[in-house]
Design a protein around this motif. Structure first.
Motif, PDB file in Angstrom:
ATOM      1  N   GLU A   9      -4.213  -4.912  -7.713  1.00  0.00           N
ATOM      2  CA  GLU A   9      -3.972  -3.539  -7.273  1.00  0.00           C
ATOM      3  C   GLU A   9      -5.125  -2.618  -7.679  1.00  0.00           C
ATOM      4  N   PHE A  10      -5.932  -3.039  -8.651  1.00  0.00           N
ATOM      5  CA  PHE A  10      -7.065  -2.234  -9.078  1.00  0.00           C
ATOM      6  C   PHE A  10      -8.341  -3.021  -8.896  1.00  0.00           C
ATOM      7  N   PRO A  62       9.973   8.393  -7.655  1.00  0.00           N
ATOM      8  CA  PRO A  62      10.703   7.164  -7.971  1.00  0.00           C
ATOM      9  C   PRO A  62       9.794   6.142  -8.653  1.00  0.00           C
ATOM     10  N   LEU A  63      10.316   5.481  -9.660  1.00  0.00           N
ATOM     11  CA  LEU A  63       9.581   4.456 -10.378  1.00  0.00           C
ATOM     12  C   LEU A  63       9.804   3.121  -9.698  1.00  0.00           C
ATOM     13  N   THR A  64       8.702   2.479  -9.344  1.00  0.00           N
ATOM     14  CA  THR A  64       8.791   1.126  -8.791  1.00  0.00           C
ATOM     15  C   THR A  64       7.937   0.223  -9.657  1.00  0.00           C
ATOM     16  N   LEU A  65       8.393  -0.970  -9.883  1.00  0.00           N
ATOM     17  CA  LEU A  65       7.682  -1.902 -10.743  1.00  0.00           C
ATOM     18  C   LEU A  65       6.847  -2.903  -9.969  1.00  0.00           C
ATOM     19  N   THR A  66       6.897  -2.828  -8.672  1.00  0.00           N
ATOM     20  CA  THR A  66       6.081  -3.711  -7.849  1.00  0.00           C
ATOM     21  C   THR A  66       5.266  -2.863  -6.883  1.00  0.00           C
ATOM     22  N   VAL A  67       4.223  -3.458  -6.368  1.00  0.00           N
ATOM     23  CA  VAL A  67       3.359  -2.780  -5.409  1.00  0.00           C
ATOM     24  C   VAL A  67       4.026  -2.803  -4.050  1.00  0.00           C
ATOM     25  N   GLU A  80     -12.881 -14.395   2.420  1.00  0.00           N
ATOM     26  CA  GLU A  80     -13.715 -13.367   1.805  1.00  0.00           C
ATOM     27  C   GLU A  80     -12.866 -12.378   1.006  1.00  0.00           C
ATOM     28  N   PRO A  81     -13.323 -12.030  -0.199  1.00  0.00           N
ATOM     29  CA  PRO A  81     -12.668 -10.928  -0.934  1.00  0.00           C
ATOM     30  C   PRO A  81     -13.205  -9.607  -0.389  1.00  0.00           C
ATOM     31  N   PHE A  82     -12.400  -8.553  -0.476  1.00  0.00           N
ATOM     32  CA  PHE A  82     -12.860  -7.239  -0.033  1.00  0.00           C
ATOM     33  C   PHE A  82     -12.042  -6.154  -0.712  1.00  0.00           C
ATOM     34  N   ASP A  83     -12.643  -4.977  -0.776  1.00  0.00           N
ATOM     35  CA  ASP A  83     -11.974  -3.810  -1.343  1.00  0.00           C
ATOM     36  C   ASP A  83     -11.225  -3.070  -0.237  1.00  0.00           C
ATOM     37  N   ALA A 141      -8.169  -1.325  -4.128  1.00  0.00           N
ATOM     38  CA  ALA A 141      -7.439  -2.547  -4.472  1.00  0.00           C
ATOM     39  C   ALA A 141      -8.258  -3.726  -3.962  1.00  0.00           C
ATOM     40  N   LEU A 142      -8.164  -4.845  -4.649  1.00  0.00           N
ATOM     41  CA  LEU A 142      -8.920  -6.039  -4.267  1.00  0.00           C
ATOM     42  C   LEU A 142      -8.025  -6.982  -3.460  1.00  0.00           C
ATOM     43  N   TYR A 143      -8.472  -7.294  -2.262  1.00  0.00           N
ATOM     44  CA  TYR A 143      -7.755  -8.206  -1.365  1.00  0.00           C
ATOM     45  C   TYR A 143      -8.622  -9.407  -1.066  1.00  0.00           C
ATOM     46  N   ARG A 144      -7.993 -10.426  -0.502  1.00  0.00           N
ATOM     47  CA  ARG A 144      -8.711 -11.608  -0.021  1.00  0.00           C
ATOM     48  C   ARG A 144      -8.157 -11.961   1.346  1.00  0.00           C
ATOM     49  N   CYS A 145      -9.057 -12.297   2.247  1.00  0.00           N
ATOM     50  CA  CYS A 145      -8.639 -12.764   3.564  1.00  0.00           C
ATOM     51  C   CYS A 145      -8.292 -14.248   3.443  1.00  0.00           C
ATOM     52  N   LEU A 146      -7.136 -14.623   3.941  1.00  0.00           N
ATOM     53  CA  LEU A 146      -6.704 -16.017   3.855  1.00  0.00           C
ATOM     54  C   LEU A 146      -7.251 -16.865   5.002  1.00  0.00           C
TER      55      LEU A 146
END
Length: 169
Positions: A144-145, A119-124, A161-164, A152-157
């Motif tokens: 997402e990359f 299935p094709l999805t346009l959002t994560v 801190e940013p983290f992979d 994927a690159l995330y950030r703790c709110l």
């Protein structure tokens, strides 16, 4: 190949580090599939890429060949197999521990594979990710990359801190 020779060749191949996450061996990552000897006497190591088109595959192959030839094996070939496709479920418990110890958010269970059309999805699709620094679940996807396709690159709110995060596949 005797059992002792095969065991030694496998031990050497298992010690090769992943070039993108060098805290993991190829065995930790689950990329190393098999080590065998063929009728021509060559040692054949079978690996599966984490992603098709993974840029680290050439380095993995070279590193396996060099480690085995440096150990005295004269003919080494590295074979890439795509089926079954690699899954983050193949990362060992020790590999998951090493990821966390080095500041990565380790993957959860991989999504169930199905046959038929994808299935094709346009959002994560949202995934619950916990900050590896402060253990907060209050995190946000920034990209997402990350540095590689498998992260994927995330950030703790909370701690900011940013983290992979190693993506589930």
């Amino acid at each position: 190949m005797t059992t002792a020779v095969r065991r030694e060749a496998r031990r050497i191949a298992e010690s090769v580090l992943d070039p993108e996450m060098p805290m993991l061996t190829l065995a930790d990552l689950g990329v190393l599939r098999d080590v065998e000897e063929h009728a021509d006497g060559s040692v054949v190591v079978t690996i599966t890429p984490t992603y098709s088109g993974c840029p680290a595959m050439a380095t993995m192959r070279d590193d396996i060949e060099h480690k085995l030839t440096d150990a005295g094996y004269t003919t080494v070939r590295v074979k890439t197999v795509l089926s079954p496709p690699w899954s983050t479920d193949w990362i060992s418990a020790d590999g998951v521990r090493k990821l966390r110890e080095h500041g990565y958010s380790a993957p959860g269970p991989a999504p169930a594979r199905t046959t038929g059309p994808v299935p094709l999805t346009l959002t994560v699709k949202p995934r619950p990710v916990v900050c590896p620094v402060c253990s907060s679940a209050n995190t946000r996807l920034d990209s997402e990359f990350g540095a590689t396709l498998c992260k994927a690159l995330y950030r703790c709110l909370d701690c900011l801190e940013p983290f992979d995060h190693v993506k589930e596949i």
